[in-house]
Design a protein around this motif. Structure first.
Motif, PDB file in Angstrom:
ATOM      1  N   LEU A 135     -10.924  -1.989   1.547  1.00 16.42           N
ATOM      2  CA  LEU A 135     -10.677  -1.074   0.422  1.00 16.42           C
ATOM      3  C   LEU A 135     -10.455   0.348   0.903  1.00 16.42           C
ATOM      4  O   LEU A 135     -10.883   0.735   1.993  1.00 16.42           O
ATOM      5  CB  LEU A 135     -11.879  -1.070  -0.527  1.00 16.42           C
ATOM      6  CG  LEU A 135     -12.249  -2.379  -1.209  1.00 16.42           C
ATOM      7  CD1 LEU A 135     -13.248  -2.111  -2.318  1.00 16.42           C
ATOM      8  CD2 LEU A 135     -11.039  -3.074  -1.782  1.00 16.42           C
ATOM      9  N   SER A 136      -9.834   1.148   0.039  1.00 12.30           N
ATOM     10  CA  SER A 136      -9.661   2.559   0.368  1.00 12.30           C
ATOM     11  C   SER A 136     -11.030   3.239   0.262  1.00 12.30           C
ATOM     12  O   SER A 136     -11.955   2.710  -0.366  1.00 12.30           O
ATOM     13  CB  SER A 136      -8.677   3.198  -0.606  1.00 12.30           C
ATOM     14  OG  SER A 136      -9.314   3.482  -1.831  1.00 12.30           O
ATOM     15  N   HIS A 174      -9.615  15.263  -2.182  1.00  9.47           N
ATOM     16  CA  HIS A 174      -9.601  15.077  -3.636  1.00  9.47           C
ATOM     17  C   HIS A 174      -9.993  16.345  -4.351  1.00  9.47           C
ATOM     18  O   HIS A 174     -10.047  16.379  -5.579  1.00  9.47           O
ATOM     19  CB  HIS A 174     -10.540  13.943  -4.048  1.00  9.47           C
ATOM     20  CG  HIS A 174      -9.985  12.594  -3.735  1.00  9.47           C
ATOM     21  ND1 HIS A 174      -8.936  12.066  -4.440  1.00  9.47           N
ATOM     22  CD2 HIS A 174     -10.294  11.700  -2.782  1.00  9.47           C
ATOM     23  CE1 HIS A 174      -8.635  10.884  -3.932  1.00  9.47           C
ATOM     24  NE2 HIS A 174      -9.444  10.650  -2.925  1.00  9.47           N
ATOM     25  N   LYS A 223     -10.248  -0.471  -7.335  1.00  4.76           N
ATOM     26  CA  LYS A 223      -8.947  -1.056  -7.009  1.00  4.76           C
ATOM     27  C   LYS A 223      -9.120  -2.073  -5.877  1.00  4.76           C
ATOM     28  O   LYS A 223      -9.350  -1.697  -4.730  1.00  4.76           O
ATOM     29  CB  LYS A 223      -7.982   0.064  -6.602  1.00  4.76           C
ATOM     30  CG  LYS A 223      -6.547  -0.384  -6.521  1.00  4.76           C
ATOM     31  CD  LYS A 223      -5.595   0.748  -6.240  1.00  4.76           C
ATOM     32  CE  LYS A 223      -4.206   0.197  -5.957  1.00  4.76           C
ATOM     33  NZ  LYS A 223      -3.318   1.167  -5.381  1.00  4.76           N
ATOM     34  N   GLN A 268     -11.268   9.188   7.657  1.00  8.30           N
ATOM     35  CA  GLN A 268     -12.176   9.357   6.523  1.00  8.30           C
ATOM     36  C   GLN A 268     -13.507   8.661   6.791  1.00  8.30           C
ATOM     37  O   GLN A 268     -14.564   9.171   6.452  1.00  8.30           O
ATOM     38  CB  GLN A 268     -11.503   8.744   5.291  1.00  8.30           C
ATOM     39  CG  GLN A 268     -12.267   8.891   4.018  1.00  8.30           C
ATOM     40  CD  GLN A 268     -11.489   8.292   2.850  1.00  8.30           C
ATOM     41  OE1 GLN A 268     -10.410   7.731   3.030  1.00  8.30           O
ATOM     42  NE2 GLN A 268     -12.019   8.417   1.670  1.00  8.30           N
ATOM     43  N   THR A 284      -3.361   5.248   4.393  1.00  7.93           N
ATOM     44  CA  THR A 284      -2.461   4.302   5.061  1.00  7.93           C
ATOM     45  C   THR A 284      -1.291   5.061   5.699  1.00  7.93           C
ATOM     46  O   THR A 284      -0.884   4.747   6.820  1.00  7.93           O
ATOM     47  CB  THR A 284      -1.961   3.243   4.052  1.00  7.93           C
ATOM     48  OG1 THR A 284      -3.096   2.678   3.404  1.00  7.93           O
ATOM     49  CG2 THR A 284      -1.185   2.148   4.729  1.00  7.93           C
ATOM     50  N   GLY A 315      -2.505   5.351  -1.250  1.00  5.54           N
ATOM     51  CA  GLY A 315      -1.777   5.170   0.009  1.00  5.54           C
ATOM     52  C   GLY A 315      -1.890   6.322   1.004  1.00  5.54           C
ATOM     53  O   GLY A 315      -1.249   6.283   2.061  1.00  5.54           O
ATOM     54  N   ALA A 338       0.831  -1.220   0.000  1.00  2.29           N
ATOM     55  CA  ALA A 338       0.000   0.000   0.000  1.00  2.29           C
ATOM     56  C   ALA A 338       0.858   1.261   0.000  1.00  2.29           C
ATOM     57  O   ALA A 338       0.495   2.266  -0.612  1.00  2.29           O
ATOM     58  CB  ALA A 338      -0.920  -0.012   1.208  1.00  2.29           C
ATOM     59  N   GLY A 388     -12.271   5.847  -1.321  1.00  3.79           N
ATOM     60  CA  GLY A 388     -12.814   6.161  -2.639  1.00  3.79           C
ATOM     61  C   GLY A 388     -13.277   4.912  -3.369  1.00  3.79           C
ATOM     62  O   GLY A 388     -14.264   4.935  -4.100  1.00  3.79           O
ATOM     63  N   ASN A 389     -12.580   3.809  -3.144  1.00  4.75           N
ATOM     64  CA  ASN A 389     -12.979   2.565  -3.798  1.00  4.75           C
ATOM     65  C   ASN A 389     -14.266   2.006  -3.191  1.00  4.75           C
ATOM     66  O   ASN A 389     -15.069   1.407  -3.886  1.00  4.75           O
ATOM     67  CB  ASN A 389     -11.828   1.561  -3.777  1.00  4.75           C
ATOM     68  CG  ASN A 389     -10.804   1.920  -4.846  1.00  4.75           C
ATOM     69  OD1 ASN A 389     -11.095   1.883  -6.038  1.00  4.75           O
ATOM     70  ND2 ASN A 389      -9.624   2.353  -4.428  1.00  4.75           N
ATOM     71  N   ASN A 391      -7.466   7.329  -5.847  1.00  4.54           N
ATOM     72  CA  ASN A 391      -8.006   6.409  -4.848  1.00  4.54           C
ATOM     73  C   ASN A 391      -7.108   5.195  -4.742  1.00  4.54           C
ATOM     74  O   ASN A 391      -6.726   4.608  -5.762  1.00  4.54           O
ATOM     75  CB  ASN A 391      -9.422   5.951  -5.241  1.00  4.54           C
ATOM     76  CG  ASN A 391     -10.434   7.084  -5.226  1.00  4.54           C
ATOM     77  OD1 ASN A 391     -11.183   7.262  -6.165  1.00  4.54           O
ATOM     78  ND2 ASN A 391     -10.437   7.849  -4.169  1.00  4.54           N
TER      79      ASN A 391
HETATM   80  N1  LIG Z   1      -6.830  -3.235   5.921  1.00  4.44           N
HETATM   81  C1  LIG Z   1      -6.435  -3.404   4.661  1.00  4.44           C
HETATM   82  N2  LIG Z   1      -6.246  -4.638   4.148  1.00  4.44           N
HETATM   83  C2  LIG Z   1      -5.839  -4.834   2.881  1.00  4.44           C
HETATM   84  N3  LIG Z   1      -5.576  -3.811   2.016  1.00  4.44           N
HETATM   85  C3  LIG Z   1      -5.743  -2.570   2.464  1.00  4.44           C
HETATM   86  C4  LIG Z   1      -6.187  -2.283   3.798  1.00  4.44           C
HETATM   87  N4  LIG Z   1      -6.264  -0.921   3.947  1.00  4.44           N
HETATM   88  C5  LIG Z   1      -5.886  -0.389   2.764  1.00  4.44           C
HETATM   89  N5  LIG Z   1      -5.574  -1.364   1.879  1.00  4.44           N
HETATM   90  C6  LIG Z   1      -5.117  -1.179   0.496  1.00  4.44           C
HETATM   91  O1  LIG Z   1      -4.028  -0.273   0.478  1.00  4.44           O
HETATM   92  C7  LIG Z   1      -4.082   0.561  -0.665  1.00  4.44           C
HETATM   93  C8  LIG Z   1      -4.006   2.031  -0.250  1.00  4.44           C
HETATM   94  O2  LIG Z   1      -5.200   2.368   0.423  1.00  4.44           O
HETATM   95  P1  LIG Z   1      -5.434   3.792   1.090  1.00  4.44           P
HETATM   96  O3  LIG Z   1      -6.711   3.704   1.869  1.00  4.44           O
HETATM   97  O4  LIG Z   1      -4.230   4.210   1.820  1.00  4.44           O
HETATM   98  O5  LIG Z   1      -5.630   4.712  -0.199  1.00  4.44           O
HETATM   99  P2  LIG Z   1      -6.031   6.246  -0.301  1.00  4.44           P
HETATM  100  O6  LIG Z   1      -4.999   6.918  -1.124  1.00  4.44           O
HETATM  101  O7  LIG Z   1      -6.289   6.803   1.054  1.00  4.44           O
HETATM  102  O8  LIG Z   1      -7.385   6.138  -1.135  1.00  4.44           O
HETATM  103  P3  LIG Z   1      -8.748   7.013  -1.121  1.00  4.44           P
HETATM  104  O9  LIG Z   1      -8.471   8.260  -1.856  1.00  4.44           O
HETATM  105  O10 LIG Z   1      -9.683   6.129  -1.886  1.00  4.44           O
HETATM  106  O11 LIG Z   1      -9.147   7.178   0.294  1.00  4.44           O
HETATM  107  C9  LIG Z   1      -5.369   0.196  -1.399  1.00  4.44           C
HETATM  108  O12 LIG Z   1      -5.060  -0.672  -2.426  1.00  4.44           O
HETATM  109  C10 LIG Z   1      -6.194  -0.527  -0.342  1.00  4.44           C
HETATM  110  O13 LIG Z   1      -7.080  -1.463  -0.896  1.00  4.44           O
END
Ligand SMILES: Nc1ncnc2c1ncn2[C@@H]1O[C@H](COP(=O)(O)OP(=O)(O)OP(=O)(O)O)[C@@H](O)[C@H]1O
Length: 524
Positions: free
Chosen positions: A427-428, A202, A416, A88, A47, A44, A21, A430-431, A41
């Protein structure tokens, strides 16, 4: 004078099983600065902030605060080190009081011997909520608050601990216009007090206005830092997606005429928070609904879906109920289930969700985690649940059909996920939103109530969603688009109804002359 670095990440990495991630990210957050974090989306952002705020363990790499290594054990530990975050997703817990939610995990602060001093907790909670201008009875259950008010409780909680680093993860899109103004003010105040802010959004124009610098991420990798004087919308977007974005964002026509055929109607509707609402949605029309928080626009969406009981009036849908298995067997499927509402059709009174679904009314709630998604179920199950009727071939739903349907949605909305069997909770943000949108779009609901459908969705997918809405309109679908984003309402609607204090105050027809300033006048 150079600003002092408060937090620094060195090769920060996070792996969830096979999913990488965050991959060796180096970034800095300085005091007296609002730093924006941007990326598509799933790139990371959450995360990284979750590792900084102690929600996720670091896989490898390091975080430093004031040049000292920092390994938070949990969010309470991070808070002690003066780092607070607004997540979020929903960060409040049902069935606890508002005050208990303000001090979630820190009740011990009011403990004397074995007793919690509730009176003191209430007084302090009230004080905390003053910072976010929320005037409510803190002894009441958190369930009495709406989605935005719950977000304000979370903001109050974060601020109560006087953080040196305040992390705001995609919160502003959950807030109304006034809520956004308030949180912008809070961020600017913290900056002026030489504190640091890490701001995830965003909304690029919002980021460019508020932030002093921006870090761009792509697929878990650090891509580039932008200082304020380097901000350039197209360049930032290009760094985010790794290519130039093409096509119009919103629809480009100004033809707001419709068939005039009413398919959905509220007649003299009153309910909690709503006063004598009359509206008609036409076939092939996008009807925008706007207003400030407390205007009743979100309640209106629920009422139209049969999710709030009416105290007066009625909601009518001009369609046909989904045919039964036997009707289908007698090959009446096509005749009865086309979803083509005829003007002569007898209207059906919509009094509950079951009737809504049977009459092909779909609803994307603003509160996706609590009202639209089943977080513990898989991506496939979430996407197919509301489309079972479509997939039903004379009583048989084949695995193959389900998989094909889910894959179509995953591809068209660029969801994603590691596979369609991944649980939605992982999932994140947005997803998740794409799934909550996709599950209704794909299921042939001819009337769609979409409350904040693009919340937390990145710019590339937003463009896709808008194109999809426009295509659906042209195919004769009817859409009630409830949104806090005035640009979205102006950009997509054939008509806009503005609400204030539970009533409709003004109607606008699609025109080049309608702008944000004009709309705001009728909202406040
Ligand atoms: N608990 C989890 N278990 C498995 N995969 C995860 C977990 N949390 C996040 N991910 C994966 O890590 C990646 C990054 O996710 P993250 O939530 O950090 O994205 P983001 O940039 O904050 O997205 P968004 O804009 O949609 O909020 C994604 O592919 C997500 O599916």
């Amino acid at each position: 004078m150079d600003k002092e670095v408060f937090l620094e990440t060195v090769n920060l990495t996070k792996k969830f099983d096979e999913v990488l991630a965050v991959d060796k990210v180096n970034m800095q957050v300085k005091l007296g600065e609002i730093k924006g974090l941007i990326g598509e989306n799933g790139s990371g952002k959450s995360t990284i902030s979750a590792m900084i705020s102690g929600l996720h363990r670091i896989t490898s790499g390091d975080i430093y605060i004031n040049k000292k290594k920092y390994t938070p054990k949990n969010p309470l530990d991070a808070r002690e080190k003066k780092i607070s975050m607004i997540v979020q997703e929903t960060g409040t817990i049902n069935n606890l009081s508002i005050a208990e939610n303000v001090f979630l995990g820190d009740e011990v602060r009011f403990k004397k011997n074995t007793f919690v001093n509730r009176k003191k907790m209430m007084v302090e909670a009230k004080k905390a909520l003053e910072a976010v201008e929320l005037d409510v009875d803190v002894t009441k259950s958190i369930n009495t608050l709406n989605f935005e008010q719950r977000k304000l409780v979370e903001i109050a909680r974060a601020l109560y601990y006087n953080p040196t680093l305040f992390i705001v993860d995609e919160t502003t899109t959950a807030l109304s216009h006034e809520g956004r103004v308030l949180i912008h003010r809070i961020m600017r105040r913290l900056k002026s007090e030489n504190k640091a802010v890490l701001f995830i959004s965003h909304d690029l124009s919002e980021l460019m206005e508020i932030c002093d610098s921006l870090t761009v991420l792509r697929d878990g990798n650090f891509i580039r830092d932008f200082e304020k004087e380097q901000f350039d919308e197209n360049e930032i977007k290009q760094e985010m997606v790794g290519r130039e974005l093409e096509g119009d964002f919103y629809r480009s026509d100004y033809d707001g005429t419709s068939t005039g055929q009413v398919v959905f109607q509220a007649k003299n509707v009153s309910a909690q928070g709503l006063k004598n609402i009359n509206l008609e949605l036409h076939k092939g029309e996008i009807l925008g609904i706007g207003g400030l928080s407390g205007s009743g626009m979100h309640e209106l969406g629920k009422v139209m879906y049969g999710n709030i009981r009416l105290s007066a009036g009625e909601v009518l849908v001009y369609g046909h109920e989904t045919p039964s298995f036997f009707q289908k067997l007698w090959k009446q499927k096509d005749k009865q289930n086309t979803g083509n509402m005829s003007p002569e059709a007898k209207p059906i009174r919509l009094t509950n969700i079951k009737t809504a679904i049977a009459n092909k009314v779909g609803y994307v709630s603003k509160d996706r985690d609590q009202e639209t998604l089943i977080l513990e179920a898989s991506v496939k199950d979430n996407l197919t649940l509301s489309a079972l009727d479509k997939l039903d071939s004379y009583g048989l739903i084949t695995q193959k059909a389900e998989k094909r349907f889910a894959q179509e949605q995953i591809d068209s909305l660029l969801i994603k996920c590691s596979s369609m069997n991944q649980t939605v909770r992982e999932l994140s943000g947005g997803n998740k939103q794409k799934i909550s949108f996709g599950k209704w779009i794909g299921n042939d609901s001819k009337i769609l109530i979409l409350d904040s459908p693009t919340r937390g969705v990145d710019v590339g997918v937003k463009t896709k969603m808008y194109q999809l809405l426009y295509d659906l309109k042209q195919q004769g679908y009817s859409i009630l688009l409830i949104s806090e984003e005035l640009q979205e309402l102006i950009g997509m609607s054939d008509r806009i109804l503005l609400m204030k204090d539970g009533a409709i105050t003004k109607e606008f027809h699609r025109s080049e002359k309608v702008d944000e300033k004009t709309l705001i006048q009728y909202m406040i």
